[in-house]
Design an enzyme around this catalytic site. Structure first.
Site, PDB file in Angstrom:
ATOM      1  N   SER A 167     -17.361 -71.727 -26.879  1.00  0.00           N
ATOM      2  CA  SER A 167     -18.093 -70.934 -27.864  1.00  0.00           C
ATOM      3  C   SER A 167     -19.563 -70.799 -27.465  1.00  0.00           C
ATOM      4  O   SER A 167     -20.127 -71.699 -26.831  1.00  0.00           O
ATOM      5  CB  SER A 167     -18.006 -71.650 -29.218  1.00  0.00           C
ATOM      6  N   TYR A 185     -18.613 -79.848 -34.602  1.00  0.00           N
ATOM      7  CA  TYR A 185     -17.777 -78.783 -34.024  1.00  0.00           C
ATOM      8  C   TYR A 185     -18.346 -78.347 -32.671  1.00  0.00           C
ATOM      9  O   TYR A 185     -17.634 -78.288 -31.668  1.00  0.00           O
ATOM     10  CB  TYR A 185     -17.701 -77.580 -34.979  1.00  0.00           C
ATOM     11  N   LYS A 243     -16.953 -78.673 -28.530  1.00  0.00           N
ATOM     12  CA  LYS A 243     -16.858 -77.629 -27.493  1.00  0.00           C
ATOM     13  C   LYS A 243     -17.582 -78.081 -26.225  1.00  0.00           C
ATOM     14  O   LYS A 243     -17.088 -77.892 -25.114  1.00  0.00           O
ATOM     15  CB  LYS A 243     -17.451 -76.311 -28.002  1.00  0.00           C
TER      16      LYS A 243
HETATM   17  P1  NAD Z   1      -7.676 -70.248 -35.959  1.00  0.00           P
HETATM   18  O1  NAD Z   1      -7.883 -71.383 -36.883  1.00  0.00           O
HETATM   19  O2  NAD Z   1      -7.282 -68.933 -36.529  1.00  0.00           O
HETATM   20  O3  NAD Z   1      -6.601 -70.629 -34.838  1.00  0.00           O
HETATM   21  C1  NAD Z   1      -6.425 -71.946 -34.389  1.00  0.00           C
HETATM   22  C2  NAD Z   1      -4.940 -72.252 -34.481  1.00  0.00           C
HETATM   23  O4  NAD Z   1      -4.693 -73.557 -33.983  1.00  0.00           O
HETATM   24  C3  NAD Z   1      -4.401 -72.222 -35.911  1.00  0.00           C
HETATM   25  O5  NAD Z   1      -3.237 -71.414 -35.951  1.00  0.00           O
HETATM   26  C4  NAD Z   1      -4.078 -73.673 -36.228  1.00  0.00           C
HETATM   27  O6  NAD Z   1      -2.971 -73.780 -37.106  1.00  0.00           O
HETATM   28  C5  NAD Z   1      -3.794 -74.234 -34.857  1.00  0.00           C
HETATM   29  N1  NAD Z   1      -4.054 -75.664 -34.671  1.00  0.00           N
HETATM   30  C6  NAD Z   1      -5.163 -76.368 -34.984  1.00  0.00           C
HETATM   31  N2  NAD Z   1      -5.016 -77.645 -34.601  1.00  0.00           N
HETATM   32  C7  NAD Z   1      -3.803 -77.748 -34.018  1.00  0.00           C
HETATM   33  C8  NAD Z   1      -3.082 -78.809 -33.410  1.00  0.00           C
HETATM   34  N3  NAD Z   1      -3.576 -80.047 -33.336  1.00  0.00           N
HETATM   35  N4  NAD Z   1      -1.843 -78.552 -32.907  1.00  0.00           N
HETATM   36  C9  NAD Z   1      -1.316 -77.314 -32.983  1.00  0.00           C
HETATM   37  N5  NAD Z   1      -1.948 -76.274 -33.546  1.00  0.00           N
HETATM   38  C10 NAD Z   1      -3.177 -76.497 -34.050  1.00  0.00           C
HETATM   39  O7  NAD Z   1      -9.008 -70.092 -35.088  1.00  0.00           O
HETATM   40  P2  NAD Z   1      -9.433 -68.961 -34.065  1.00  0.00           P
HETATM   41  O8  NAD Z   1     -10.575 -68.239 -34.655  1.00  0.00           O
HETATM   42  O9  NAD Z   1      -8.262 -68.224 -33.596  1.00  0.00           O
HETATM   43  O10 NAD Z   1     -10.010 -69.868 -32.898  1.00  0.00           O
HETATM   44  C11 NAD Z   1      -9.259 -70.197 -31.753  1.00  0.00           C
HETATM   45  C12 NAD Z   1     -10.111 -71.051 -30.830  1.00  0.00           C
HETATM   46  O11 NAD Z   1     -11.289 -70.330 -30.483  1.00  0.00           O
HETATM   47  C13 NAD Z   1     -10.575 -72.361 -31.435  1.00  0.00           C
HETATM   48  O12 NAD Z   1     -10.594 -73.339 -30.428  1.00  0.00           O
HETATM   49  C14 NAD Z   1     -11.994 -72.052 -31.880  1.00  0.00           C
HETATM   50  O13 NAD Z   1     -12.787 -73.187 -31.950  1.00  0.00           O
HETATM   51  C15 NAD Z   1     -12.434 -71.121 -30.772  1.00  0.00           C
HETATM   52  N6  NAD Z   1     -13.539 -70.238 -31.151  1.00  0.00           N
HETATM   53  C16 NAD Z   1     -13.401 -69.451 -32.260  1.00  0.00           C
HETATM   54  C17 NAD Z   1     -14.462 -68.620 -32.631  1.00  0.00           C
HETATM   55  C18 NAD Z   1     -14.336 -67.767 -33.865  1.00  0.00           C
HETATM   56  O14 NAD Z   1     -15.340 -67.279 -34.337  1.00  0.00           O
HETATM   57  N7  NAD Z   1     -13.164 -67.508 -34.392  1.00  0.00           N
HETATM   58  C19 NAD Z   1     -15.645 -68.598 -31.881  1.00  0.00           C
HETATM   59  C20 NAD Z   1     -15.730 -69.401 -30.743  1.00  0.00           C
HETATM   60  C21 NAD Z   1     -14.667 -70.222 -30.383  1.00  0.00           C
HETATM   61  C1  UD1 Z   2     -20.826 -69.487 -36.648  1.00  0.00           C
HETATM   62  C2  UD1 Z   2     -20.972 -70.898 -36.161  1.00  0.00           C
HETATM   63  C3  UD1 Z   2     -20.536 -70.982 -34.722  1.00  0.00           C
HETATM   64  C4  UD1 Z   2     -19.121 -70.483 -34.584  1.00  0.00           C
HETATM   65  C5  UD1 Z   2     -19.033 -69.068 -35.136  1.00  0.00           C
HETATM   66  C6  UD1 Z   2     -17.621 -68.602 -35.165  1.00  0.00           C
HETATM   67  C7  UD1 Z   2     -22.811 -71.872 -37.429  1.00  0.00           C
HETATM   68  C8  UD1 Z   2     -24.201 -72.361 -37.387  1.00  0.00           C
HETATM   69  N1  UD1 Z   2     -22.351 -71.334 -36.306  1.00  0.00           N
HETATM   70  O1  UD1 Z   2     -21.662 -68.650 -35.880  1.00  0.00           O
HETATM   71  O2  UD1 Z   2     -20.590 -72.304 -34.284  1.00  0.00           O
HETATM   72  O3  UD1 Z   2     -18.717 -70.483 -33.218  1.00  0.00           O
HETATM   73  O4  UD1 Z   2     -19.494 -69.061 -36.499  1.00  0.00           O
HETATM   74  O5  UD1 Z   2     -17.610 -67.215 -35.373  1.00  0.00           O
HETATM   75  O6  UD1 Z   2     -22.143 -71.990 -38.437  1.00  0.00           O
HETATM   76  N2  UD1 Z   2     -24.466 -64.331 -42.437  1.00  0.00           N
HETATM   77  C9  UD1 Z   2     -24.973 -63.805 -43.622  1.00  0.00           C
HETATM   78  N3  UD1 Z   2     -24.222 -63.945 -44.748  1.00  0.00           N
HETATM   79  C10 UD1 Z   2     -23.007 -64.542 -44.767  1.00  0.00           C
HETATM   80  C11 UD1 Z   2     -22.495 -65.060 -43.567  1.00  0.00           C
HETATM   81  C12 UD1 Z   2     -23.262 -64.951 -42.413  1.00  0.00           C
HETATM   82  O7  UD1 Z   2     -26.060 -63.267 -43.636  1.00  0.00           O
HETATM   83  O8  UD1 Z   2     -22.381 -64.649 -45.833  1.00  0.00           O
HETATM   84  C13 UD1 Z   2     -25.259 -64.175 -41.208  1.00  0.00           C
HETATM   85  C14 UD1 Z   2     -25.617 -65.501 -40.553  1.00  0.00           C
HETATM   86  O9  UD1 Z   2     -26.851 -65.945 -41.022  1.00  0.00           O
HETATM   87  C15 UD1 Z   2     -25.662 -65.094 -39.075  1.00  0.00           C
HETATM   88  C16 UD1 Z   2     -24.657 -63.948 -38.966  1.00  0.00           C
HETATM   89  O10 UD1 Z   2     -24.446 -63.486 -40.287  1.00  0.00           O
HETATM   90  O11 UD1 Z   2     -26.919 -64.586 -38.774  1.00  0.00           O
HETATM   91  C17 UD1 Z   2     -23.335 -64.384 -38.364  1.00  0.00           C
HETATM   92  O12 UD1 Z   2     -22.860 -65.526 -39.088  1.00  0.00           O
HETATM   93  P1  UD1 Z   2     -21.434 -66.155 -38.815  1.00  0.00           P
HETATM   94  O13 UD1 Z   2     -20.391 -65.102 -38.865  1.00  0.00           O
HETATM   95  O14 UD1 Z   2     -21.275 -67.317 -39.748  1.00  0.00           O
HETATM   96  O15 UD1 Z   2     -21.491 -66.644 -37.308  1.00  0.00           O
HETATM   97  P2  UD1 Z   2     -22.573 -67.595 -36.577  1.00  0.00           P
HETATM   98  O16 UD1 Z   2     -23.426 -68.295 -37.549  1.00  0.00           O
HETATM   99  O17 UD1 Z   2     -23.238 -66.797 -35.528  1.00  0.00           O
END
Ligand code: NAD
Ligand code: UD1
Length: 339
Positions: free
Chosen positions: A126, A151, A155
């Site tokens: 991330s 969290y 990562k």
């Molecule tokens: P998500 O929660 O939708 O998907 C994660 C999936 O993993 C879920 O279906 C959950 O049931 C499953 N899971 C969790 N722990 C498990 C375990 N121990 N065994 C088996 N299954 C398990 O999340 P996502 O948004 O799809 O994220 C996927 C990956 O990407 C994660 O590692 C997350 O940290 C990373 N990531 C997400 C974002 C984001 O904004 N969505 C940003 C950066 C990184």
């Molecule tokens: C957050 C997490 C980051 C994670 C990512 C997943 C934090 C500090 N960071 O990132 O670790 O990987 O989500 O997508 O939590 N905002 C508003 N109103 C809202 C929600 C968000 O103004 O109700 C603004 C926030 O201040 C930010 C932007 O929208 O500037 C994006 O927010 P968000 O979607 O939560 O993502 P990040 O904070 O960038």
């Protein structure tokens, strides 16, 4: 064996979109998920979109015996490890839950890959690893800052674990993809993000506000040192992000990696402010959103966006979807969920 991929967390938001793109690219996918943050409806969505039902195994990646059975019974050379918990606030309140799940699941997978001689692993990292970067946009060489949440720490630790495991095992290759802010949904509106409870992330909060589930969006801060005072982020369409996984797997399978452990930023390279995103959502969907300016949210960085040169050049990948199309897809998905 090379055309088969194990996708942990494949029922989740990014995992389900990636499974679709892998199937479309001709891969056979085995999904392992414990459904702790997803449900079977995403598997049904994958089937409807692709016409293929991926093999699904309900199991916890931390359960080594259950996972050993998966490795024993299925031949695959590549693993994409999505399985993790991802709520930043919850990780501050319950750090052990995050260290246990996010670290143990990954170490378990890596140990089994070594035990069974499986080659390629792709890890979901991330942009959070950069923290409040001194120079923007961030490149893969930008120094990581100390994590601001458990969290984020999982990562950083998982990246380091992958680096060390690859160094110790000549047979293993790893890629960490650092995602910026994934948003949107599949254009079919058959799969998307399913946040539980009140969403923390911006786009789900926006779509739920538009749907009338939340009264009003709070824009966290309009006094940042940015052109319009709100924070800047790099919002990447989830389908573009999913495609990045396919090309990264192809790179490893074909032996095209320059080093056995590589890191790529996966973003658009374009900073977008919160106000711009809100206006874009209104324009894309021809509606008005109820919003107000609220105080800054603790822990937010002012700005972060990606330099994607490395992914462009080495993976031959770039983000293609237009922001307004992505915001349209996000709204179509929200409406689909509420049907
Ligand atoms: P998500 O929660 O939708 O998907 C994660 C999936 O993993 C879920 O279906 C959950 O049931 C499953 N899971 C969790 N722990 C498990 C375990 N121990 N065994 C088996 N299954 C398990 O999340 P996502 O948004 O799809 O994220 C996927 C990956 O990407 C994660 O590692 C997350 O940290 C990373 N990531 C997400 C974002 C984001 O904004 N969505 C940003 C950066 C990184
Ligand atoms: C957050 C997490 C980051 C994670 C990512 C997943 C934090 C500090 N960071 O990132 O670790 O990987 O989500 O997508 O939590 N905002 C508003 N109103 C809202 C929600 C968000 O103004 O109700 C603004 C926030 O201040 C930010 C932007 O929208 O500037 C994006 O927010 P968000 O979607 O939560 O993502 P990040 O904070 O960038």
């Amino acid at each position: 064996m090379n055309n088969r991929v194990l996708v942990t967390g494949g029922a989740g938001y990014i995992g389900s979109h990636t499974t679709v793109e892998l199937i479309n690219a001709g891969y056979e996918v085995i999904v392992v998920d414990n459904l702790s943050n997803s449900d079977r409806s995403s598997l049904e969505g994958i089937r409807k979109i692709t016409g293929v039902e991926p093999k699904f195994i309900e199991a916890d990646c931390c359960d080594k015996e259950a996972m050993r059975k998966v490795f024993q019974e299925h031949e695959f050379n590549s693993v994409i490890h999505f399985a993790a918990y991802k709520a930043v606030g919850e990780s501050v309140a319950e750090p052990a839950k995050y260290y246990r799940n996010n670290i143990l699941s990954f170490v378990t997978i890596l140990e089994l890959m070594t035990e069974f001689g499986r080659k390629n692993v792709l890890f979901s990292s991330s942009a959070t690893v950069y923290g409040d970067a001194d120079v923007l946009p961030v490149t893969e060489h930008t120094p990581r800052k100390p994590a601001t949440s458990p969290y984020g720490n999982t990562k950083q630790m998982a990246e380091d674990i992958l680096r060390d495991m690859v160094a110790a095992n000549q047979n293993l290759a790893g890629i960490a993809l650092r995602y910026f802010n994934p948003i949107g949904a599949h254009p079919s509106a058959l799969i998307g993000e399913l946040p539980r409870g009140v969403p923390n992330n911006l786009v789900p909060y926006i779509t739920q506000t538009a749907a009338g589930i939340r009264e009003c969006l709070s824009i966290f801060g309009d006094d940042y040192d940015t052109p319009d005072g709100s924070c800047l982020r790099d919002y990447i369409d989830v389908v573009d992000l999913a495609r990045a996984h396919v090309v990264a797997v192809e790179r490893m399978v074909s032996g095209g990696s320059k080093q056995r452990y590589e890191i790529f930023n996966i973003g658009t390279g374009r900073p977008v402010s919160v106000f711009e995103l809100v206006r874009g959502f209104e324009q894309a969907n021809d509606l008005k959103l109820n919003y107000k300016v609220a105080p800054r949210r603790a822990g937010d960085v002012t700005a972060v966006w990606a330099d994607t040169t490395l992914a462009n050049q080495e993976l031959g990948w770039r983000a293609e979807r237009e922001l307004l199309d992505t915001l349209r897809a996000a709204w179509e998905w929200e409406k689909h969920v509420r049907q």
